[in-house]
Scaffold this motif. Structure first.
Motif, PDB file in Angstrom:
ATOM      1  N   ASP A 118       0.831  -1.207   0.000  1.00  0.00           N
ATOM      2  CA  ASP A 118       0.000   0.000   0.000  1.00  0.00           C
ATOM      3  C   ASP A 118       0.866   1.258   0.000  1.00  0.00           C
ATOM      4  N   LEU A 119       1.914   1.245   0.806  1.00  0.00           N
ATOM      5  CA  LEU A 119       2.804   2.406   0.881  1.00  0.00           C
ATOM      6  C   LEU A 119       3.543   2.602  -0.445  1.00  0.00           C
ATOM      7  N   LEU A 120       3.940   1.499  -1.075  1.00  0.00           N
ATOM      8  CA  LEU A 120       4.587   1.578  -2.381  1.00  0.00           C
ATOM      9  C   LEU A 120       3.676   2.267  -3.388  1.00  0.00           C
ATOM     10  N   VAL A 121       2.439   1.822  -3.468  1.00  0.00           N
ATOM     11  CA  VAL A 121       1.487   2.423  -4.412  1.00  0.00           C
ATOM     12  C   VAL A 121       1.280   3.898  -4.094  1.00  0.00           C
ATOM     13  N   GLU A 122       1.118   4.203  -2.815  1.00  0.00           N
ATOM     14  CA  GLU A 122       0.901   5.593  -2.389  1.00  0.00           C
ATOM     15  C   GLU A 122       2.051   6.490  -2.838  1.00  0.00           C
ATOM     16  N   LYS A 123       3.286   6.024  -2.625  1.00  0.00           N
ATOM     17  CA  LYS A 123       4.463   6.826  -2.973  1.00  0.00           C
ATOM     18  C   LYS A 123       4.576   7.015  -4.487  1.00  0.00           C
ATOM     19  N   LEU A 124       4.358   5.944  -5.243  1.00  0.00           N
ATOM     20  CA  LEU A 124       4.487   6.049  -6.689  1.00  0.00           C
ATOM     21  C   LEU A 124       3.421   6.959  -7.282  1.00  0.00           C
ATOM     22  N   VAL A 125       2.216   6.886  -6.759  1.00  0.00           N
ATOM     23  CA  VAL A 125       1.149   7.753  -7.264  1.00  0.00           C
ATOM     24  C   VAL A 125       1.426   9.203  -6.884  1.00  0.00           C
ATOM     25  N   ARG A 126       1.768   9.445  -5.632  1.00  0.00           N
ATOM     26  CA  ARG A 126       1.961  10.816  -5.162  1.00  0.00           C
ATOM     27  C   ARG A 126       3.185  11.483  -5.776  1.00  0.00           C
ATOM     28  N   ASP A 127       4.317  10.751  -5.792  1.00  0.00           N
ATOM     29  CA  ASP A 127       5.590  11.373  -6.178  1.00  0.00           C
ATOM     30  C   ASP A 127       5.880  11.287  -7.672  1.00  0.00           C
ATOM     31  N   ARG A 128       5.248  10.372  -8.374  1.00  0.00           N
ATOM     32  CA  ARG A 128       5.566  10.202  -9.782  1.00  0.00           C
ATOM     33  C   ARG A 128       4.349  10.342 -10.686  1.00  0.00           C
ATOM     34  N   ILE A 129       3.388   9.461 -10.539  1.00  0.00           N
ATOM     35  CA  ILE A 129       2.264   9.436 -11.480  1.00  0.00           C
ATOM     36  C   ILE A 129       1.489  10.749 -11.454  1.00  0.00           C
ATOM     37  N   SER A 130       1.170  11.257 -10.270  1.00  0.00           N
ATOM     38  CA  SER A 130       0.407  12.503 -10.192  1.00  0.00           C
ATOM     39  C   SER A 130       1.214  13.712 -10.649  1.00  0.00           C
ATOM     40  N   GLN A 131       2.542  13.530 -10.757  1.00  0.00           N
ATOM     41  CA  GLN A 131       3.406  14.609 -11.227  1.00  0.00           C
ATOM     42  C   GLN A 131       3.726  14.494 -12.719  1.00  0.00           C
ATOM     43  N   GLY A 132       3.026  13.602 -13.400  1.00  0.00           N
ATOM     44  CA  GLY A 132       3.171  13.494 -14.848  1.00  0.00           C
ATOM     45  C   GLY A 132       4.240  12.535 -15.326  1.00  0.00           C
ATOM     46  N   GLU A 160      -4.840   2.269 -12.829  1.00  0.00           N
ATOM     47  CA  GLU A 160      -5.979   3.188 -12.731  1.00  0.00           C
ATOM     48  C   GLU A 160      -5.506   4.614 -12.463  1.00  0.00           C
ATOM     49  N   ALA A 161      -4.503   4.757 -11.570  1.00  0.00           N
ATOM     50  CA  ALA A 161      -3.985   6.088 -11.283  1.00  0.00           C
ATOM     51  C   ALA A 161      -3.323   6.691 -12.519  1.00  0.00           C
ATOM     52  N   ALA A 162      -2.554   5.887 -13.246  1.00  0.00           N
ATOM     53  CA  ALA A 162      -1.891   6.381 -14.451  1.00  0.00           C
ATOM     54  C   ALA A 162      -2.912   6.833 -15.485  1.00  0.00           C
ATOM     55  N   ARG A 163      -3.966   6.066 -15.648  1.00  0.00           N
ATOM     56  CA  ARG A 163      -4.996   6.437 -16.620  1.00  0.00           C
ATOM     57  C   ARG A 163      -5.659   7.757 -16.234  1.00  0.00           C
ATOM     58  N   SER A 164      -5.906   7.935 -14.954  1.00  0.00           N
ATOM     59  CA  SER A 164      -6.592   9.154 -14.512  1.00  0.00           C
ATOM     60  C   SER A 164      -5.707  10.390 -14.642  1.00  0.00           C
ATOM     61  N   HIS A 165      -4.374  10.196 -14.645  1.00  0.00           N
ATOM     62  CA  HIS A 165      -3.451  11.332 -14.765  1.00  0.00           C
ATOM     63  C   HIS A 165      -2.846  11.453 -16.166  1.00  0.00           C
ATOM     64  N   GLY A 166      -3.299  10.628 -17.098  1.00  0.00           N
ATOM     65  CA  GLY A 166      -2.855  10.740 -18.471  1.00  0.00           C
ATOM     66  C   GLY A 166      -1.421  10.314 -18.718  1.00  0.00           C
ATOM     67  N   VAL A 167      -0.923   9.372 -17.895  1.00  0.00           N
ATOM     68  CA  VAL A 167       0.429   8.843 -18.090  1.00  0.00           C
ATOM     69  C   VAL A 167       0.334   7.334 -18.277  1.00  0.00           C
ATOM     70  N   LYS A 168       1.487   6.679 -18.378  1.00  0.00           N
ATOM     71  CA  LYS A 168       1.515   5.251 -18.671  1.00  0.00           C
ATOM     72  C   LYS A 168       2.044   4.457 -17.482  1.00  0.00           C
ATOM     73  N   TYR A 169       1.448   3.299 -17.281  1.00  0.00           N
ATOM     74  CA  TYR A 169       1.981   2.325 -16.322  1.00  0.00           C
ATOM     75  C   TYR A 169       2.114   0.990 -17.038  1.00  0.00           C
ATOM     76  N   ALA A 170       3.222   0.306 -16.789  1.00  0.00           N
ATOM     77  CA  ALA A 170       3.433  -1.044 -17.316  1.00  0.00           C
ATOM     78  C   ALA A 170       4.330  -1.788 -16.344  1.00  0.00           C
ATOM     79  N   PHE A 171       4.347  -3.100 -16.462  1.00  0.00           N
ATOM     80  CA  PHE A 171       5.251  -3.869 -15.624  1.00  0.00           C
ATOM     81  C   PHE A 171       5.857  -5.035 -16.390  1.00  0.00           C
ATOM     82  N   ASN A 172       7.041  -5.423 -15.903  1.00  0.00           N
ATOM     83  CA  ASN A 172       7.767  -6.583 -16.415  1.00  0.00           C
ATOM     84  C   ASN A 172       7.972  -7.575 -15.278  1.00  0.00           C
TER      85      ASN A 172
END
Length: 445
Positions: A118-132, A160-172
């Motif tokens: 949960d903390l990982l998701v929170e940090k990535l959304v707040r510090d990266r995804i929401s910042q473009g 879902e967060a990436a879609r709402s902020h108009g950026v991309k998320y992917a994983f390997n």
């Protein structure tokens, strides 16, 4: 105009009186008469061909300016990116028992908790995804597919967060391949799965000895079977870890793969990696932890030749730096600790922060910019190594501020790699009777 300092000269194998020029910065190749090279070295510019060499990065206006541009190259690359890449270690557990596993000494069967996820998701959304920022996560372990619920939960929220902020998320996935069958891949594709790295350590008898199940049973058939099921769904990198006593047998793996339908067009790359230490990160590495052992200087070009000759893609010759130099690459272990390289997990004092504490300043501790010295800046191999591998420096008992010089290795192997590129990759171009230069630009491989 003058010749670039980041240039190597080799004799042309099929044109008497000519030499090959190879730009380590631009990955470009050209063939010119030896007398033309001698003139250029004396500062005499021929009437024909200078523009071609300039476009290939071989002739430059100001060598001092080029040197300063190299000094700033990684900083500029870091400043341009808006793409954050995280290697997320979901667990320290595995269903295989590989004798060379670098995690063997500290593997404890630990799994990432829901709270840490949960903390990982929170940090990535707040510090990266929401910042473009675009975000790519590489799930790692242990074996990441022992934590499929976490993969799904983390990826669904980040997507879902990436879609709402108009950026991309992917994983390997960096997986041993035993659990990634077609059904699993189809379930993960909608969540952002774009690629996977499998590891197959050579032909069956070698692989099964090096990478058995914890029960002792062989794993080759299961892994290759799964690879055949998913190689048309996602981009696949195939890794293979070899030893001095068995590397000559590894081309037999490439001869076996088409029997399973795993043809060259089905794999993004084949990466043969030496097992040089139980402290290394063989599964995730792309071969950065090379050494100057004589057998490796024979094995690396031998296996690259075997790969290219069979039509498979091999690792490219291109400017590259240790991952610790790349600001927007981070390893997050299953407890939430930060590292700059997966090989540093389990090493005392190598963490650079955590999800709770944030990222610490690691510039001094990890030797950032240790290559910004005259000996490196003036070295024609600098674009290929930028000071080498920090982990190798640590294994050798050196400070991370000391460079892991690759000169001996490249002196022994680079010419062979360049000739391999010309043989298997470069487009064939015939010179006209009036042309002074025969030019072959680096292919898009």
């Amino acid at each position: 105009m003058k010749l670039s300092r980041y240039l190597k000269v080799f004799p042309s194998p099929d044109r008497p009186g000519h030499v090959l020029l190879y730009s380590t910065l631009r990955s470009s190749i050209a063939a010119i008469p030896a007398e033309t090279l001698a003139a250029l070295q004396e500062g005499v510019l021929p009437d024909d061909g200078c523009e071609a060499l300039r476009r290939l990065g071989m002739l430059i206006e100001d060598p001092d300016a080029e040197r300063e541009q190299m000094r700033e190259l990684i900083a500029r690359a870091n400043g341009r990116t808006r793409h954050f890449k995280a290697s997320v270690v979901l667990n320290l557990d595995c269903n295989l028992d590989c004798g060379y596993c670098f995690e063997g000494e500290f593997r404890c069967g630990q799994y990432m908790s829901d709270a840490t996820a949960d903390l990982l998701v929170e940090k990535l959304v707040r510090d990266r995804i929401s910042q473009g920022w675009d975000v790519t996560v590489t799930f790692y372990g242990g074996e990441p597919l022992l934590s499929q619920d976490l993969i799904r939960g983390i990826s669904q929220r980040l997507r879902e967060a990436a879609r709402s902020h108009g950026v991309k998320y992917a994983f390997n996935l960096v997986t041993n391949g035993t659990l990634l069958d077609r059904n699993t891949a189809l379930q993960l594709l909608p969540l952002g799965l774009q690629g996977a790295k499998f590891t197959v350590d050579g032909p069956p008898e070698i692989h099964d000895a090096q990478r058995p199940y914890a029960s002792g049973a062989g794993s080759f058939d299961i892994i290759v079977g799964n690879l055949a099921q998913v190689c048309d769904l996602v981009s696949i990198q195939l890794g293979a870890n070899y030893r001095p006593e068995n590397y000559r047998e590894f081309p037999r793996l490439l001869d076996l793969l088409p029997r399973y339908g795993i043809t060259p067009d089905k794999l993004a790359a084949v990466m043969f990696t030496p097992v040089v230490s139980t402290g290394g990160c063989s599964d995730l590495s792309s071969g950065c932890a090379l050494s100057e052992e004589p057998w490796l200087m024979e094995a690396v070009p031998f296996l690259r030749e075997a790969t290219l000759a069979r039509g498979y893609r091999a690792p490219t010759l291109k400017p590259s730096a240790c991952i610790v130099e790349l600001e927007d690459n981070l390893v997050i272990d299953c407890t939430g600790k930060f590292y700059k390289c997966p090989a540093f997990m389990g090493w005392e004092g190598m963490s650079v922060g955590s999800l709770d504490e944030g990222l610490q300043d690691y510039r001094v501790s990890h030797g950032i910019g240790n290559w910004q010295v005259d000996a490196c800046l003036d070295c024609s191999y600098l674009p290929l190594c930028f000071g080498g591998c920090r982990f190798v420096s640590k294994l050798q008992g050196n400070s991370l501020t000391e460079v892991d010089c690759r000169r001996t290795f490249y002196d022994a192997t680079l010419e062979k790699s360049v000739l391999q590129n010309l043989t298997y990759l470069a487009p064939r171009k015939k010179a006209t009777a009036q042309s002074t230069f025969v030019q072959a630009a680096a292919p898009p491989y």
